[in-house]
Design a protein around this motif. Sequence first.
Motif, mmCIF file in Angstrom:
data_model
loop_
_atom_site.group_PDB
_atom_site.id
_atom_site.type_symbol
_atom_site.label_atom_id
_atom_site.label_comp_id
_atom_site.label_asym_id
_atom_site.label_seq_id
_atom_site.Cartn_x
_atom_site.Cartn_y
_atom_site.Cartn_z
ATOM 1 N N PHE A 102 0.907 -1.187 -0.071
ATOM 2 C CA PHE A 102 0.084 0.117 -0.073
ATOM 3 C C PHE A 102 0.928 1.190 -0.055
ATOM 4 O O PHE A 102 0.709 2.114 -0.777
ATOM 5 C CB PHE A 102 -0.901 -0.069 1.110
ATOM 6 N N ARG A 103 1.783 1.383 0.898
ATOM 7 C CA ARG A 103 2.812 2.477 1.027
ATOM 8 C C ARG A 103 3.531 2.438 -0.322
ATOM 9 O O ARG A 103 3.776 3.801 -0.717
ATOM 10 C CB ARG A 103 3.593 2.370 2.045
ATOM 11 N N PHE A 104 4.044 1.372 -0.960
ATOM 12 C CA PHE A 104 4.832 1.420 -2.085
ATOM 13 C C PHE A 104 3.967 2.017 -3.305
ATOM 14 O O PHE A 104 4.545 2.982 -3.803
ATOM 15 C CB PHE A 104 5.230 0.092 -2.618
ATOM 16 N N ASN A 105 2.775 1.423 -3.215
ATOM 17 C CA ASN A 105 1.703 2.094 -4.344
ATOM 18 C C ASN A 105 1.589 3.691 -4.436
ATOM 19 O O ASN A 105 1.386 4.402 -5.090
ATOM 20 C CB ASN A 105 0.589 1.450 -4.350
ATOM 21 N N ARG A 106 1.381 4.291 -2.868
ATOM 22 C CA ARG A 106 1.092 5.674 -2.833
ATOM 23 C C ARG A 106 2.417 6.374 -3.239
ATOM 24 O O ARG A 106 2.378 7.318 -3.563
ATOM 25 C CB ARG A 106 0.756 5.709 -1.288
ATOM 26 N N ALA A 107 3.598 5.797 -2.604
ATOM 27 C CA ALA A 107 4.768 6.547 -2.848
ATOM 28 C C ALA A 107 5.500 6.682 -4.326
ATOM 29 O O ALA A 107 6.005 7.547 -4.842
ATOM 30 C CB ALA A 107 6.115 5.874 -2.127
ATOM 31 N N ASP A 108 4.813 5.593 -5.184
ATOM 32 C CA ASP A 108 5.289 5.517 -6.581
ATOM 33 C C ASP A 108 4.433 6.392 -7.459
ATOM 34 O O ASP A 108 3.470 5.801 -8.059
ATOM 35 C CB ASP A 108 5.166 4.125 -7.058
ATOM 36 N N THR A 109 4.928 7.669 -7.469
ATOM 37 C CA THR A 109 4.008 8.675 -8.084
ATOM 38 C C THR A 109 4.049 8.660 -9.375
ATOM 39 O O THR A 109 2.948 8.930 -10.203
ATOM 40 C CB THR A 109 4.322 10.131 -7.561
#
Length: 154
Positions: A62-69
């Motif tokens: 979840f965090r990865f998907n949010r950080a991968d702008t």
Amino acid sequence: MTKLLLLGLVALPLAATSAHAQGTRKLDKRFLKADIDNNNALSPLEFQATQGKRVSAAYSRFRFNRADTDENGAISLNEFRASKAGTTNGKASRLDIFLTADLNDDDELSPDEYIDTLPPRVAYPKAIRSFDKRDKDDNGGLSPREFGIRRFPL
């Protein structure tokens, strides 16, 4: 007295800049340590290594998907810094975790998908017992309601 006040006003921004630079250096060190293949980008697995010991695989994704702008499937150093290692984009809800863990998009969690929602150090037998306890209809999958979500979007 006035000179002392002026000196304090000048020193305050310098201290803030120094603290910011120190925070950036720590993030850079975490990034470089996790970037095992030295390609200046973190894969989801490398990114998970930067997360805390109690962060589940699903929460890390979840965090990865949010950080991968830029949505290229990798986290650059700038994205890592901007997201402060993935911690600045808000807390994931149970629904967010369910949807992230449901890798095959069938709106049910298999035992393996459910285990991804648990902290990494939970022993496999304990995780399976937890899954079995939640699986009220004994169909081998957890519905959103069984996972603890009251309202599931259609």
